[in-house]
Design a protein around this motif. Structure first.
Motif, PDB file in Angstrom:
ATOM      1  N   LEU A 112       0.827  -1.212   0.000  1.00  0.00           N
ATOM      2  CA  LEU A 112       0.000   0.000   0.000  1.00  0.00           C
ATOM      3  C   LEU A 112       0.859   1.258   0.000  1.00  0.00           C
ATOM      4  N   LYS A 113       1.954   1.241   0.750  1.00  0.00           N
ATOM      5  CA  LYS A 113       2.865   2.383   0.766  1.00  0.00           C
ATOM      6  C   LYS A 113       3.459   2.618  -0.624  1.00  0.00           C
ATOM      7  N   MET A 114       3.872   1.525  -1.280  1.00  0.00           N
ATOM      8  CA  MET A 114       4.468   1.661  -2.606  1.00  0.00           C
ATOM      9  C   MET A 114       3.426   2.113  -3.632  1.00  0.00           C
ATOM     10  N   ASP A 115       2.206   1.558  -3.541  1.00  0.00           N
ATOM     11  CA  ASP A 115       1.133   2.015  -4.430  1.00  0.00           C
ATOM     12  C   ASP A 115       0.872   3.499  -4.232  1.00  0.00           C
ATOM     13  N   ASN A 116       0.844   3.935  -2.988  1.00  0.00           N
ATOM     14  CA  ASN A 116       0.614   5.344  -2.676  1.00  0.00           C
ATOM     15  C   ASN A 116       1.755   6.203  -3.225  1.00  0.00           C
ATOM     16  N   LEU A 117       2.977   5.735  -3.054  1.00  0.00           N
ATOM     17  CA  LEU A 117       4.128   6.486  -3.557  1.00  0.00           C
ATOM     18  C   LEU A 117       4.075   6.602  -5.079  1.00  0.00           C
ATOM     19  N   MET A 118       3.731   5.498  -5.764  1.00  0.00           N
ATOM     20  CA  MET A 118       3.617   5.529  -7.225  1.00  0.00           C
ATOM     21  C   MET A 118       2.515   6.494  -7.664  1.00  0.00           C
ATOM     22  N   LEU A 119       1.415   6.505  -6.922  1.00  0.00           N
ATOM     23  CA  LEU A 119       0.318   7.420  -7.236  1.00  0.00           C
ATOM     24  C   LEU A 119       0.743   8.872  -7.036  1.00  0.00           C
ATOM     25  N   GLN A 120       1.496   9.142  -5.974  1.00  0.00           N
ATOM     26  CA  GLN A 120       1.993  10.502  -5.732  1.00  0.00           C
ATOM     27  C   GLN A 120       2.931  10.948  -6.850  1.00  0.00           C
ATOM     28  N   ILE A 121       3.787  10.045  -7.320  1.00  0.00           N
ATOM     29  CA  ILE A 121       4.697  10.375  -8.425  1.00  0.00           C
ATOM     30  C   ILE A 121       3.894  10.636  -9.695  1.00  0.00           C
ATOM     31  N   GLY A 124       2.178  13.931  -9.587  1.00  0.00           N
ATOM     32  CA  GLY A 124       3.101  15.057  -9.522  1.00  0.00           C
ATOM     33  C   GLY A 124       3.275  15.651  -8.139  1.00  0.00           C
ATOM     34  N   SER A 125       2.668  15.073  -7.123  1.00  0.00           N
ATOM     35  CA  SER A 125       2.842  15.607  -5.767  1.00  0.00           C
ATOM     36  C   SER A 125       4.203  15.227  -5.182  1.00  0.00           C
ATOM     37  N   ARG A 126       4.845  14.203  -5.762  1.00  0.00           N
ATOM     38  CA  ARG A 126       6.226  13.854  -5.383  1.00  0.00           C
ATOM     39  C   ARG A 126       7.023  13.654  -6.656  1.00  0.00           C
ATOM     40  N   MET A 127       8.268  13.987  -6.570  1.00  0.00           N
ATOM     41  CA  MET A 127       9.154  13.826  -7.725  1.00  0.00           C
ATOM     42  C   MET A 127      10.155  12.709  -7.419  1.00  0.00           C
ATOM     43  N   LEU A 131      13.014  11.454  -3.819  1.00  0.00           N
ATOM     44  CA  LEU A 131      12.930  10.200  -3.057  1.00  0.00           C
ATOM     45  C   LEU A 131      14.268   9.869  -2.421  1.00  0.00           C
ATOM     46  N   SER A 132      14.211   9.223  -1.263  1.00  0.00           N
ATOM     47  CA  SER A 132      15.436   8.754  -0.616  1.00  0.00           C
ATOM     48  C   SER A 132      15.927   7.499  -1.341  1.00  0.00           C
ATOM     49  N   THR A 134      16.498   4.610  -0.075  1.00  0.00           N
ATOM     50  CA  THR A 134      15.705   3.471   0.401  1.00  0.00           C
ATOM     51  C   THR A 134      14.375   3.400  -0.340  1.00  0.00           C
ATOM     52  N   GLU A 135      13.712   4.553  -0.496  1.00  0.00           N
ATOM     53  CA  GLU A 135      12.437   4.575  -1.203  1.00  0.00           C
ATOM     54  C   GLU A 135      12.619   4.152  -2.654  1.00  0.00           C
ATOM     55  N   ILE A 136      13.712   4.599  -3.273  1.00  0.00           N
ATOM     56  CA  ILE A 136      13.975   4.224  -4.664  1.00  0.00           C
ATOM     57  C   ILE A 136      14.177   2.716  -4.782  1.00  0.00           C
ATOM     58  N   GLU A 137      14.976   2.144  -3.871  1.00  0.00           N
ATOM     59  CA  GLU A 137      15.229   0.699  -3.911  1.00  0.00           C
ATOM     60  C   GLU A 137      13.940  -0.096  -3.687  1.00  0.00           C
ATOM     61  N   LYS A 138      13.149   0.333  -2.725  1.00  0.00           N
ATOM     62  CA  LYS A 138      11.872  -0.356  -2.466  1.00  0.00           C
ATOM     63  C   LYS A 138      10.947  -0.235  -3.665  1.00  0.00           C
ATOM     64  N   LEU A 139      10.914   0.942  -4.266  1.00  0.00           N
ATOM     65  CA  LEU A 139      10.057   1.176  -5.421  1.00  0.00           C
ATOM     66  C   LEU A 139      10.496   0.330  -6.616  1.00  0.00           C
ATOM     67  N   LYS A 140      11.824   0.238  -6.845  1.00  0.00           N
ATOM     68  CA  LYS A 140      12.345  -0.595  -7.939  1.00  0.00           C
ATOM     69  C   LYS A 140      11.971  -2.063  -7.719  1.00  0.00           C
ATOM     70  N   SER A 141      12.155  -2.530  -6.497  1.00  0.00           N
ATOM     71  CA  SER A 141      11.840  -3.921  -6.173  1.00  0.00           C
ATOM     72  C   SER A 141      10.346  -4.194  -6.358  1.00  0.00           C
ATOM     73  N   TYR A 142       9.531  -3.297  -5.849  1.00  0.00           N
ATOM     74  CA  TYR A 142       8.082  -3.455  -5.949  1.00  0.00           C
ATOM     75  C   TYR A 142       7.640  -3.422  -7.410  1.00  0.00           C
ATOM     76  N   ALA A 143       8.183  -2.475  -8.181  1.00  0.00           N
ATOM     77  CA  ALA A 143       7.807  -2.359  -9.588  1.00  0.00           C
ATOM     78  C   ALA A 143       8.207  -3.607 -10.367  1.00  0.00           C
ATOM     79  N   SER A 144       9.400  -4.142 -10.105  1.00  0.00           N
ATOM     80  CA  SER A 144       9.829  -5.343 -10.833  1.00  0.00           C
ATOM     81  C   SER A 144       8.951  -6.544 -10.462  1.00  0.00           C
ATOM     82  N   LYS A 145       8.544  -6.634  -9.208  1.00  0.00           N
ATOM     83  CA  LYS A 145       7.642  -7.725  -8.809  1.00  0.00           C
ATOM     84  C   LYS A 145       6.282  -7.581  -9.482  1.00  0.00           C
ATOM     85  N   LYS A 146       5.791  -6.349  -9.552  1.00  0.00           N
ATOM     86  CA  LYS A 146       4.499  -6.100 -10.202  1.00  0.00           C
ATOM     87  C   LYS A 146       4.574  -6.418 -11.693  1.00  0.00           C
TER      88      LYS A 146
END
Length: 191
Positions: A112-121, A124-127, A131-132, A134-146
């Motif tokens: 849910l956190k990663m989905d929320n982060l992707m939605l914010q990106i 345009g509310s986050r760029m 991202l830190s 850690t957030e980038i690594e988690k996002l990359k991992s989550y995106a590759s799994k998806k």
């Protein structure tokens, strides 16, 4: 439907108390007998009435004494070990189930956190630049799994397609290119 819950209290009337005692003893004996049959185990019950000094034993006084003697003949560590093992085994089983549920909950929260982060990106509310690491690594991992998940799902629905086909095409069949990208390689190959 079960029997209504009886309020436990001292029965003052002597005759009624004796009747209640007899009925409850009979119920306990019946339950113990069923338990020995269903679980293939030995059991005994001993009741002692301190008012009249009467001792009631089930199945018989001799069998109850024999079973108690067998138990007392066991070494103390073995007597206590069996009780502890059953209790700790039950606790371990419950703990494992709770740990599994907790792990699933943690994964769901992380998704849910990663989905929320992707939605914010996306909104345009986050760029991405904000991202830190850690957030980038988690996002990359989550995106590759998806992507792997959706790839499997698409292959189930369209088993005749190969995984090498491009999926970002225009209506013309051309590969899409974005600002800063090129459809041709600009690296050392052109040098």
């Amino acid at each position: 439907m079960g029997r209504p819950k009886v309020k436990l209290a001292w029965v003052e009337e002597r005759k009624r108390r004796a009747t209640v005692c007899q009925r409850r003893m009979k119920e306990l004996i019946q339950m113990a007998e069923e338990l020995t049959i269903v679980c293939d185990m030995s059991a005994c019950l001993v009741f002692y009435n301190r008012n009249n000094g009467k001792l009631v034993a089930w199945p018989s006084l001799e069998e109850a004494q024999s079973l108690i003697d067998c138990y007392n003949a066991l070494p103390e560590t073995e007597r206590n070990m069996n009780a502890d093992e059953e209790e700790s085994s039950f606790i371990k089983t419950i703990t494992k189930e709770i740990e599994k549920k907790l792990e699933l909950s943690r994964k769901a929260v992380e998704e849910l956190k990663m989905d929320n982060l992707m939605l914010q990106i996306k909104n345009g509310s986050r760029m991405i630049a904000d991202l830190s690491q850690t957030e980038i690594e988690k996002l990359k991992s989550y995106a590759s799994k998806k992507i792997a998940y959706y790839d499997r799902e698409l292959r189930k629905q369209h088993p005749n397609t190969s995984g090498n086909e491009p999926f970002l095409e225009d209506d013309d069949g051309e590969m899409k290119t974005y600002e800063g990208e090129s459809s041709e390689s600009d690296g050392a190959d052109n040098a």
